[in-house]
Design a protein around this motif. Structure first.
Motif, PDB file in Angstrom:
ATOM      1  N   ARG A 219      -7.424  10.273   3.936  1.00  0.00           N
ATOM      2  CA  ARG A 219      -7.602   9.796   5.303  1.00  0.00           C
ATOM      3  C   ARG A 219      -7.492   8.288   5.465  1.00  0.00           C
ATOM      4  O   ARG A 219      -7.090   7.796   6.528  1.00  0.00           O
ATOM      5  N   TYR A 220      -7.842   7.525   4.414  1.00  0.00           N
ATOM      6  CA  TYR A 220      -7.923   6.080   4.591  1.00  0.00           C
ATOM      7  C   TYR A 220      -7.262   5.251   3.494  1.00  0.00           C
ATOM      8  O   TYR A 220      -6.619   4.252   3.777  1.00  0.00           O
ATOM      9  N   TYR A 221      -7.445   5.656   2.238  1.00  0.00           N
ATOM     10  CA  TYR A 221      -7.097   4.766   1.136  1.00  0.00           C
ATOM     11  C   TYR A 221      -5.620   4.416   1.107  1.00  0.00           C
ATOM     12  O   TYR A 221      -5.234   3.330   0.699  1.00  0.00           O
ATOM     13  N   MET A 222      -4.765   5.360   1.535  1.00  0.00           N
ATOM     14  CA  MET A 222      -3.334   5.124   1.436  1.00  0.00           C
ATOM     15  C   MET A 222      -2.728   4.634   2.748  1.00  0.00           C
ATOM     16  O   MET A 222      -1.539   4.742   2.970  1.00  0.00           O
ATOM     17  N   ASP A 223      -3.541   4.108   3.613  1.00  0.00           N
ATOM     18  CA  ASP A 223      -3.103   3.622   4.908  1.00  0.00           C
ATOM     19  C   ASP A 223      -2.839   2.124   4.841  1.00  0.00           C
ATOM     20  O   ASP A 223      -3.667   1.362   4.365  1.00  0.00           O
TER      21      ASP A 223
END
Length: 250
Positions: A219-223
């Motif tokens: 959900r967040y780390y690869m954004d």
């Protein structure tokens, strides 16, 4: 949407538990799943303090998603609680890089949503970090300075920090922060990740991701919004390394 006083109090009770510990058993906060108004309120409370709510397995977590969140771990707190006494901010930069590389070993790229392996040996993590650092070492210093401005990341300092660690002591059986080795540094990072319920030590110097870390990564780390293209740069280095390796074999 209008809320009843009971719904507000139920939601605040759940939020208070999460704010206190950072997590709770799902069974202890059933209304979050069963009452959409309570869930909306809890999510709203978390949003106000720049956090998000994550359901992972039998737990529910409240995780900060911005450095300005009061629940975010500051650099000083990170050094005090999780790093050796003489640690500086550069140690945190290096820690973050090794975590990116660790997660990258579980995922095919920053665009993949499912892990490609169940566990990772510590020595494989060490080999991967060494490989990335070696690739960085091959980049011209002036280009690295340019990359530092682009990604707001101290690449030269990271190189010097990692290269200064004693890689000749990796066979020492007990590795910790005092060993002053590369594997010792990774052991420190491992303990931090364990304390945050992001990885599990399954024995035999092998680790696996938790459900919490999988949800956060998806959900967040690869954004880009949260990592400013650093992941693209890291995986780009890996692609270049593989292409060079394949060219040599040809």
């Amino acid at each position: 949407m209008e809320f009843k006083n009971k719904e507000i109090m139920e939601a605040f009770n759940i939020y208070s538990k999460l704010a206190l510990k950072g997590y709770e058993y799902v069974d202890e906060v059933r209304l979050y799943n069963t009452d959409h108004k309570v869930r909306e309120l809890v999510d709203g409370f978390a949003h106000e303090v720049q956090c998000t709510i994550i359901l992972a397995g039998e737990y529910i977590y409240m995780v900060p998603i911005a450095t300005t969140s009061p629940f975010h771990i500051s650099n000083e707190e990170m050094k005090k609680r999780h790093l050796p006494s003489k640690a500086v901010n550069l140690d945190i930069y290096l820690m973050y890089l090794t975590i990116i590389i660790l997660f990258g070993e579980f995922y095919d790229s920053y665009q993949s949503l499912e892990p490609i392996r169940d566990f990772l040996p510590m020595y494989k993590w060490l080999e991967s970090v060494n490989t990335y650092i070696e690739t960085l070492n091959e980049i011209d210093e002036e280009e690295l300075k340019s990359l530092e401005k682009e990604y707001e990341y101290n690449w030269i300092g990271i190189l010097e920090k990692w290269n200064a660690l004693d890689d000749l002591r990796e066979n020492v059986k007990s590795q910790n922060a005092r060993t002053n080795s590369r594997l010792g540094f990774l052991s420190t990072v491992k303990k931090f990740l364990e304390s945050q319920d992001l990885i599990i030590d399954i024995g035999n110097d092998e680790i696996e991701l938790t459900e919490k870390s999988k949800v956060i990564i998806q959900r967040y780390y690869m954004d880009y919004e949260y990592n400013r293209g650093i992941l693209d740069f890291i995986y780009g280095l890996e692609r270049e390394r593989r292409e060079d390796k394949d060219a040599i074999h040809i």
